[in-house]
Design a protein around this motif. Sequence first.
Motif, PDB file in Angstrom:
ATOM      1  N   LEU A 140       0.854  -1.190   0.000  1.00 30.47           N
ATOM      2  CA  LEU A 140       0.000   0.000   0.000  1.00 30.47           C
ATOM      3  C   LEU A 140       0.886   1.234   0.000  1.00 30.47           C
ATOM      4  N   GLU A 162      -1.588   2.075  -4.940  1.00 30.71           N
ATOM      5  CA  GLU A 162      -2.781   1.519  -4.313  1.00 30.71           C
ATOM      6  C   GLU A 162      -2.915   0.071  -4.766  1.00 30.71           C
ATOM      7  N   LEU A 194      -3.097  -2.170   7.103  1.00 29.69           N
ATOM      8  CA  LEU A 194      -4.107  -3.019   6.487  1.00 29.69           C
ATOM      9  C   LEU A 194      -4.967  -3.650   7.579  1.00 29.69           C
TER      10      LEU A 194
END
Length: 411
Positions: A140, A162, A194
Amino acid sequence: MDSSAGGTAPRSSPRPSLSAEGRARLFPSATDAEWTDWRWQQRHSVRNLEQLERYVRLTPEERAGVQETSSLFRIGISPYYLSLIDPEHASCPVRMQSIPVRAEARVRPGELEDPLGEDKTRPEECIVHKYPDRVLFLALDTCSVYCRHCTRRRITKGGEAELTKDQMRRGIDYVRSHPEVRDVLISGGDPFLLSEERLESLLAPLSEIPHVEMIRIGTRVPVVLPMRVTDSLARLLRRYAPVYVITHFNHPKEVTPEAREACERLVDHGVPVENQAVLMRQLNSDARIIKELSHVLLRSRVRPYYLHQMDVAEGCEHLRTPIAKGLEILQQLRGHTSGLAVPHLAVDLPGGGGKVTLQPDYVIERGERETLFRNYKGQTYAYPEPEETDCSCPYDEVWQARSRELAARGR
């Protein structure tokens, strides 16, 4: 606080909690339940000049830094990490790592957008395959705090990495199709941001690949958002062992009771934790500071692993130290503290040359009969060279054949 929110009460610490004082001053209305909720911390992160000036009296250099870097790199500081900032001193190490100054807006000669040459070895959006037997998996592009010395700011500035489900699948397929890969380092951004479900959807398939022997996770969460390290997260990591957590403390001020608790929770659940510090000018560029950092980390069962020479990322020149300073620090540590407290000094060569490690030169003279060394006190000692110099290993062929035989039997 209960274990689901952040674990048991903090273990004993050599220093009082700085965050408690800062929390009372900056966030007096925050309840215990809110403060120990990492999602609350994320929602209340300081992300712009207006918000920052509510909490910190900025210097002119800092105010200009926030304004002039606004289009170059994100600002984001969790309330917890903000609570560690010394409001009186611009040279506070937490402040220097989280609030930009005007110098960050300047790109100096030799600085690179991609200082480690990762993009040229990026076969998938989320995969960097620079070394033969290991890959970097970029999960990420977001962090809980945007460090001003970030080497991957081209990604963490937002919008580039992303990780969609399809990209994650392609990344896992890439690892699966490359049997030479035995080590996967999950980074980003910060993988601990996450959800546990999303993190497990990455860990589970990677751990099922036969040639993947270990997984490492690079994270700054134990430093800047320690309440994220819950018992549930630690159990998840343990389920897919061997998983190693590589964290990033740069100054002993960051090793608060909350941070120690986060690290010890991971270790208690069987997840090894190692630290990679970055050497920064006027922040930790002193042997005394590095030694204190190593000692307090070891008391938390965190191994000081690397001391990194800062990468030549754009806007970071004002924080870089000469190579000689790192060598000087190692020389002042070696012999004056235990070997476990002496990290490797690493330089990631600009443009993608990979890491090399440096150490002070203790060899005075090499000869056929002996090698002369100086020790940490500067005294000279001779090491006699052996008469026999054949270093081949005759049993290795037998061992390799035996290993192949056992592998073929599935043992």
